[in-house]
Design a protein around this motif. Sequence first.
Motif, PDB file in Angstrom:
ATOM      1  N   ALA A  68       1.003  -0.964   0.071  1.00 61.37           N
ATOM      2  CA  ALA A  68      -0.373  -0.104  -0.178  1.00 61.37           C
ATOM      3  C   ALA A  68       1.319   1.530  -0.285  1.00 61.37           C
ATOM      4  CB  ALA A  68      -0.844   0.121   1.543  1.00 61.37           C
ATOM      5  N   VAL A  69       2.177   1.254   0.746  1.00 61.52           N
ATOM      6  CA  VAL A  69       2.861   2.489   0.648  1.00 61.52           C
ATOM      7  C   VAL A  69       3.404   2.641  -0.577  1.00 61.52           C
ATOM      8  CG1 VAL A  69       4.816   3.231   1.972  1.00 61.52           C
ATOM      9  CG2 VAL A  69       3.123   2.066   3.519  1.00 61.52           C
ATOM     10  N   MET A  70       3.366   1.359  -0.663  1.00 60.98           N
ATOM     11  CA  MET A  70       4.523   1.621  -2.179  1.00 60.98           C
ATOM     12  C   MET A  70       3.926   1.858  -2.809  1.00 60.98           C
ATOM     13  SD  MET A  70       6.723  -2.636  -1.611  1.00 60.98           S
ATOM     14  CE  MET A  70       7.605  -2.183  -3.344  1.00 60.98           C
ATOM     15  N   LYS A  71       2.608   1.895  -3.182  1.00 61.52           N
ATOM     16  CA  LYS A  71       1.788   2.369  -4.494  1.00 61.52           C
ATOM     17  C   LYS A  71       1.578   3.643  -4.669  1.00 61.52           C
ATOM     18  CE  LYS A  71      -1.547  -0.844  -5.371  1.00 61.52           C
ATOM     19  NZ  LYS A  71      -1.700  -1.339  -6.871  1.00 61.52           N
ATOM     20  N   ALA A  72       1.786   4.650  -3.073  1.00 58.55           N
ATOM     21  CA  ALA A  72       1.005   5.556  -3.030  1.00 58.55           C
ATOM     22  C   ALA A  72       1.654   6.820  -3.821  1.00 58.55           C
ATOM     23  CB  ALA A  72       2.088   6.153  -1.662  1.00 58.55           C
ATOM     24  N   ASN A  73       2.505   7.210  -4.460  1.00 58.40           N
ATOM     25  CA  ASN A  73       2.977   7.972  -5.438  1.00 58.40           C
ATOM     26  C   ASN A  73       2.639   7.641  -7.217  1.00 58.40           C
ATOM     27  OD1 ASN A  73       5.447   6.542  -5.486  1.00 58.40           O
ATOM     28  ND2 ASN A  73       6.114   8.136  -4.738  1.00 58.40           N
ATOM     29  N   GLY A  74       2.679   6.067  -7.039  1.00 56.80           N
ATOM     30  CA  GLY A  74       2.425   5.602  -8.573  1.00 56.80           C
ATOM     31  C   GLY A  74       3.449   4.757  -9.117  1.00 56.80           C
ATOM     32  N   VAL A  75       4.846   4.865  -8.837  1.00 63.15           N
ATOM     33  CA  VAL A  75       6.121   4.040  -8.582  1.00 63.15           C
ATOM     34  C   VAL A  75       6.193   3.953  -7.806  1.00 63.15           C
ATOM     35  CG1 VAL A  75       7.879   5.344  -9.324  1.00 63.15           C
ATOM     36  CG2 VAL A  75       6.507   6.699  -9.755  1.00 63.15           C
ATOM     37  N   ILE A  76       6.875   2.350  -7.939  1.00 70.65           N
ATOM     38  CA  ILE A  76       7.436   1.208  -7.264  1.00 70.65           C
ATOM     39  C   ILE A  76       8.939   1.523  -7.215  1.00 70.65           C
ATOM     40  CG2 ILE A  76       8.018  -1.039  -6.724  1.00 70.65           C
ATOM     41  CD1 ILE A  76       5.304   0.268  -6.469  1.00 70.65           C
ATOM     42  N   LYS A  77       9.556   1.650  -6.343  1.00 68.43           N
ATOM     43  CA  LYS A  77      10.900   1.982  -6.539  1.00 68.43           C
ATOM     44  C   LYS A  77      12.023   0.736  -6.217  1.00 68.43           C
ATOM     45  CE  LYS A  77      10.406   7.017  -5.680  1.00 68.43           C
ATOM     46  NZ  LYS A  77      10.262   8.621  -4.790  1.00 68.43           N
ATOM     47  N   LYS A  78      12.793   0.292  -6.199  1.00 73.23           N
ATOM     48  CA  LYS A  78      14.543  -0.108  -6.399  1.00 73.23           C
ATOM     49  C   LYS A  78      14.516  -0.311  -4.723  1.00 73.23           C
ATOM     50  CE  LYS A  78      18.482  -2.597  -7.820  1.00 73.23           C
ATOM     51  NZ  LYS A  78      18.972  -2.763  -6.288  1.00 73.23           N
ATOM     52  N   SER A  79      14.954   1.046  -4.708  1.00 74.04           N
ATOM     53  CA  SER A  79      15.059   1.311  -3.271  1.00 74.04           C
ATOM     54  C   SER A  79      14.276   0.614  -1.799  1.00 74.04           C
ATOM     55  CB  SER A  79      15.301   2.561  -2.534  1.00 74.04           C
ATOM     56  OG  SER A  79      13.934   3.488  -3.050  1.00 74.04           O
ATOM     57  N   GLU A  80      12.919   0.596  -2.616  1.00 75.57           N
ATOM     58  CA  GLU A  80      11.339   0.358  -1.129  1.00 75.57           C
ATOM     59  C   GLU A  80      12.008  -1.418  -1.623  1.00 75.57           C
ATOM     60  OE1 GLU A  80       8.231   3.841  -1.330  1.00 75.57           O
ATOM     61  OE2 GLU A  80       8.726   2.114  -2.938  1.00 75.57           O
ATOM     62  N   LEU A  81      11.906  -1.714  -2.046  1.00 71.07           N
ATOM     63  CA  LEU A  81      11.639  -3.335  -2.769  1.00 71.07           C
ATOM     64  C   LEU A  81      13.100  -3.683  -1.951  1.00 71.07           C
ATOM     65  CD1 LEU A  81      10.660  -3.487  -6.546  1.00 71.07           C
ATOM     66  CD2 LEU A  81       9.392  -5.107  -4.167  1.00 71.07           C
ATOM     67  N   ASP A  82      14.056  -3.574  -2.694  1.00 66.83           N
ATOM     68  CA  ASP A  82      15.266  -3.681  -1.318  1.00 66.83           C
ATOM     69  C   ASP A  82      15.597  -3.587   0.235  1.00 66.83           C
ATOM     70  OD1 ASP A  82      16.632  -4.526  -3.813  1.00 66.83           O
ATOM     71  OD2 ASP A  82      17.811  -2.442  -3.473  1.00 66.83           O
ATOM     72  N   TYR A  83      14.477  -2.389   0.714  1.00 65.90           N
ATOM     73  CA  TYR A  83      14.035  -2.132   2.305  1.00 65.90           C
ATOM     74  C   TYR A  83      13.328  -3.230   2.680  1.00 65.90           C
ATOM     75  CZ  TYR A  83      13.082   0.236   6.522  1.00 65.90           C
ATOM     76  OH  TYR A  83      13.386   0.663   7.328  1.00 65.90           O
ATOM     77  N   VAL A  84      12.148  -3.549   2.092  1.00 64.15           N
ATOM     78  CA  VAL A  84      11.874  -4.715   2.271  1.00 64.15           C
ATOM     79  C   VAL A  84      12.169  -6.029   2.143  1.00 64.15           C
ATOM     80  CG1 VAL A  84       9.005  -5.957   2.083  1.00 64.15           C
ATOM     81  CG2 VAL A  84       9.682  -3.584   1.355  1.00 64.15           C
ATOM     82  N   LYS A  85      12.654  -6.121   1.127  1.00 62.35           N
ATOM     83  CA  LYS A  85      13.443  -7.879   0.900  1.00 62.35           C
ATOM     84  C   LYS A  85      14.592  -7.941   1.964  1.00 62.35           C
ATOM     85  CE  LYS A  85      16.654  -9.954  -2.620  1.00 62.35           C
ATOM     86  NZ  LYS A  85      17.313 -10.001  -3.709  1.00 62.35           N
ATOM     87  N   PHE A 149       4.562  13.670   0.468  1.00 65.65           N
ATOM     88  CA  PHE A 149       3.208  13.865   0.822  1.00 65.65           C
ATOM     89  C   PHE A 149       2.501  12.314   0.571  1.00 65.65           C
ATOM     90  CE2 PHE A 149      -1.004  15.959   0.385  1.00 65.65           C
ATOM     91  CZ  PHE A 149      -0.993  16.326   1.504  1.00 65.65           C
ATOM     92  N   ASP A 150       2.453  11.916  -0.821  1.00 65.79           N
ATOM     93  CA  ASP A 150       1.678  10.638  -1.133  1.00 65.79           C
ATOM     94  C   ASP A 150       1.484   9.888  -0.310  1.00 65.79           C
ATOM     95  OD1 ASP A 150       0.785  12.314  -2.965  1.00 65.79           O
ATOM     96  OD2 ASP A 150       1.725  11.782  -4.349  1.00 65.79           O
ATOM     97  N   GLU A 151       2.962   9.767   0.105  1.00 70.23           N
ATOM     98  CA  GLU A 151       3.217   8.576   1.657  1.00 70.23           C
ATOM     99  C   GLU A 151       2.803   8.662   2.629  1.00 70.23           C
ATOM    100  OE1 GLU A 151       7.745   6.673  -1.611  1.00 70.23           O
ATOM    101  OE2 GLU A 151       7.496   8.546   0.106  1.00 70.23           O
ATOM    102  N   ILE A 152       3.048   9.913   3.273  1.00 65.09           N
ATOM    103  CA  ILE A 152       2.939  10.555   4.482  1.00 65.09           C
ATOM    104  C   ILE A 152       1.134  10.183   3.754  1.00 65.09           C
ATOM    105  CG2 ILE A 152       2.240  12.449   5.569  1.00 65.09           C
ATOM    106  CD1 ILE A 152       4.979  13.312   5.013  1.00 65.09           C
ATOM    107  N   ASN A 153      -0.080  10.588   3.555  1.00 63.68           N
ATOM    108  CA  ASN A 153      -0.869   9.987   3.300  1.00 63.68           C
ATOM    109  C   ASN A 153      -1.175   8.778   3.483  1.00 63.68           C
ATOM    110  OD1 ASN A 153      -0.928  13.175   3.619  1.00 63.68           O
ATOM    111  ND2 ASN A 153      -1.948  13.080   0.489  1.00 63.68           N
ATOM    112  N   VAL A 154      -0.994   7.835   2.747  1.00 63.87           N
ATOM    113  CA  VAL A 154      -1.379   7.222   2.730  1.00 63.87           C
ATOM    114  C   VAL A 154      -0.785   6.022   4.133  1.00 63.87           C
ATOM    115  CG1 VAL A 154      -0.823   4.412   2.326  1.00 63.87           C
ATOM    116  CG2 VAL A 154      -1.134   6.054   0.471  1.00 63.87           C
ATOM    117  N   VAL A 155       0.215   6.616   5.156  1.00 67.40           N
ATOM    118  CA  VAL A 155       0.633   6.171   6.015  1.00 67.40           C
ATOM    119  C   VAL A 155      -0.341   6.650   7.126  1.00 67.40           C
ATOM    120  CG1 VAL A 155       2.849   5.608   8.081  1.00 67.40           C
ATOM    121  CG2 VAL A 155       3.251   5.868   5.360  1.00 67.40           C
TER     122      VAL A 155
END
Length: 246
Positions: A68-85, A149-155
Amino acid sequence: MKFGRLIGGGLGWAFGGPIGAILGFALGSMFDNMNSGEFQVNDGTYPRQTSRTRQADFGAALLVLSAAVMKANGVIKKSELDYVKNYYVRQFGDAKAKEYILALREILKQEIPTRQVCLQISNYMPHPMRLQLMHYLFGIAKADGIVDFDEINVVQTIANYLNISQKDFDSIKAMFHKATNSAYKVLEIEKSATETEIKKAYRKMAIKYHPDKVAGLGEDIQNAAKEKFQKVQEAYDSICKERGIK
């Protein structure tokens, strides 16, 4: 292949409800009697269980909310995937982490019913563990160096559904999103607080965020709790230095 065997087994309340449906859809099958209708999405009301929340339950909840957070701004970033992984590798090992990340990639293709998912989590997960979820979600949001801003809103929306108070939300947000008076926000006090109020707030927050609150959820989660605990200490030290408090 049974879902439980695929990601390591032992999921408790995460089987069933919105989380079970999302994970089951992502992997094709939750387990053999999925077709019985026993594990369909419902209105968010689930019977309470006496079994305590386990690592796998926390991991499953985090997986869905991460999407849900990764989809917040419409762009899935490698840095986010790496953080979760990296979290899942540390928590479950390389093999199971790969399975979780494969599931995440499928979940990212779905619409996340955030409210229903959060209601399910709130019904079973104790408050300290929900606070730890918020800490991880802000970590994902800041994986690229910026919490937008979009991520803050989702969280924020997730926090509301998880029954996280605004003060708790602002406290954790201030650990990741630096702004004016961030140290005071971490301690959940105003800049005008007296020395006595500052010390009292520090003691209260030290108890609230003590790593023992998430004991039993695994070393990585406890380490993350220690990081949150350290942020409280840093905020207090910063205020004491600014105010000349001994």
